[in-house]
Design a protein around this motif. Structure first.
Motif, PDB file in Angstrom:
ATOM      1  N   UNK A   1      43.077 173.152  84.921  1.00 14.86           N
ATOM      2  CA  UNK A   1      42.035 173.916  85.620  1.00 14.86           C
ATOM      3  C   UNK A   1      42.000 173.526  87.085  1.00 14.86           C
ATOM      4  N   UNK A   2      42.484 172.429  87.566  1.00 10.59           N
ATOM      5  CA  UNK A   2      42.877 172.314  88.912  1.00 10.59           C
ATOM      6  C   UNK A   2      44.219 172.800  89.330  1.00 10.59           C
TER       7      UNK A   2
ATOM      8  N   UNK B   1      40.194 166.329  76.885  1.00 13.00           N
ATOM      9  CA  UNK B   1      40.560 164.980  77.817  1.00 13.00           C
ATOM     10  C   UNK B   1      41.668 165.427  78.720  1.00 13.00           C
ATOM     11  N   UNK B   2      42.260 166.593  78.695  1.00 17.84           N
ATOM     12  CA  UNK B   2      43.449 167.148  79.699  1.00 17.84           C
ATOM     13  C   UNK B   2      43.102 168.578  80.304  1.00 17.84           C
ATOM     14  N   UNK B   3      41.983 169.324  79.905  1.00 16.35           N
ATOM     15  CA  UNK B   3      41.709 170.542  80.332  1.00 16.35           C
ATOM     16  C   UNK B   3      41.668 170.400  81.901  1.00 16.35           C
TER      17      UNK B   3
ATOM     18  N   UNK C   1      37.027 168.917  88.671  1.00 19.89           N
ATOM     19  CA  UNK C   1      36.902 170.122  89.040  1.00 19.89           C
ATOM     20  C   UNK C   1      36.497 170.523  90.205  1.00 19.89           C
ATOM     21  N   UNK C   2      35.277 169.557  90.865  1.00 22.06           N
ATOM     22  CA  UNK C   2      34.915 169.759  92.063  1.00 22.06           C
ATOM     23  C   UNK C   2      35.827 169.701  93.261  1.00 22.06           C
ATOM     24  N   UNK C   3      36.847 169.263  92.950  1.00 21.15           N
ATOM     25  CA  UNK C   3      38.093 169.250  94.011  1.00 21.15           C
ATOM     26  C   UNK C   3      38.464 170.708  94.323  1.00 21.15           C
ATOM     27  N   UNK C   4      38.383 171.554  93.308  1.00 14.25           N
ATOM     28  CA  UNK C   4      38.888 172.968  93.529  1.00 14.25           C
ATOM     29  C   UNK C   4      37.821 174.027  93.403  1.00 14.25           C
ATOM     30  N   UNK C   5      36.658 173.816  93.160  1.00 14.34           N
ATOM     31  CA  UNK C   5      35.512 174.518  92.831  1.00 14.34           C
ATOM     32  C   UNK C   5      34.310 174.048  93.233  1.00 14.34           C
TER      33      UNK C   5
END
Length: 237
Positions: free
Chosen positions: A108-109, A102-104, A198-202
């Motif tokens: 990750x960002x 829920x918080x990873x 995650x797609x905001x940084x990868x």
């Protein structure tokens, strides 16, 4: 004539969205070829566990980055028995909990965290080119950014993808043992929200130049494995 390429170390990088089968296929390929296996996503989960273990506020980007730089993380890269060890604790199963999931993405960002873990991932990959668990045969590494940022020079770069319905069904079966409306709803946040965050940084939803796309939407695990092994074998000829 002997094929010298088959005797050289090989680095296989597999990227793709949640639920596409990256971990399963990467582990199977590594085991089949006698290579090491690295789950880079597990490193972000471990970083999340470490921060919470240390009482670090995940909203404090600087504090999180500082904590991760000091994280005593060991990745056991055996594809048959991969382990994640942090602070002398085996957290392999713990980091798969719903609470970590829920918080990873908050960790990750974090761009500083990504920079730190990318360095560690490259070090793991480089170690397998000359020795390591594979005795220099190489490694299969999977996760975000692996084909484009972490190992753009990998011998084989694959984007393993699947459509939304297939990914949700796989994750529901994996987490809950069956696929029904309730279980699909329960996994929607884990799969789709995490991909969105995650797609905001990868970039992992479309293949970059030189990356081979394998769509597993309508394939069984063995069929996907055969396709990926074929890509690897072609690259080593």
């Amino acid at each position: 004539m002997q094929n010298d390429a088959a005797d050289r170390p090989v680095v296989v990088a597999i990227d793709g969205p949640s639920g596409s089968g990256k971990s399963t296929i990467a582990r199977r390929v590594a085991a089949k070829l006698g290579l090491a296996y690295l789950d880079t996503g597990a490193m972000y989960r471990a970083a999340t566990w470490w921060c919470e273990h240390r009482g670090v506020d995940l909203d404090d980007d600087d504090a999180v980055a500082d904590a991760v730089r000091a994280m005593p993380l060991i990745m056991v890269t055996d594809p048959l028995f991969p382990q994640v060890v942090c602070d002398d604790q085996d957290i392999t199963e713990t980091i798969r909990s719903a609470a970590i999931t829920a918080v990873v993405s908050a960790v990750a960002t974090n761009l500083e965290v990504r920079g730190e873990l990318k360095q560690r991932q490259r070090a793991e990959i480089d170690a397998e080119r000359t020795g390591g668990r594979s005795d220099g045969r190489g490694i299969v590494a999977e996760g975000r950014d692996i084909t484009t940022v972490v190992a753009p020079d990998a011998d084989v770069r694959i984007l393993l993808t699947a459509d939304e319905d297939a990914r949700l069904a796989r994750r529901a079966r994996e987490r809950h043992g069956s696929v029904d409306a309730a279980h699909l709803a329960a996994t929607r946040d884990e799969v789709l929200r995490r991909d969105r965050d995650d797609s905001t940084v990868s970039a992992f939803l479309t293949a970059a130049d030189g990356v081979t796309t394998v769509d597993s939407s309508r394939l069984e695990v063995e069929e996907t494995l055969d396709l990926v092994l074929g890509v690897v074998e072609d690259a080593r000829r």
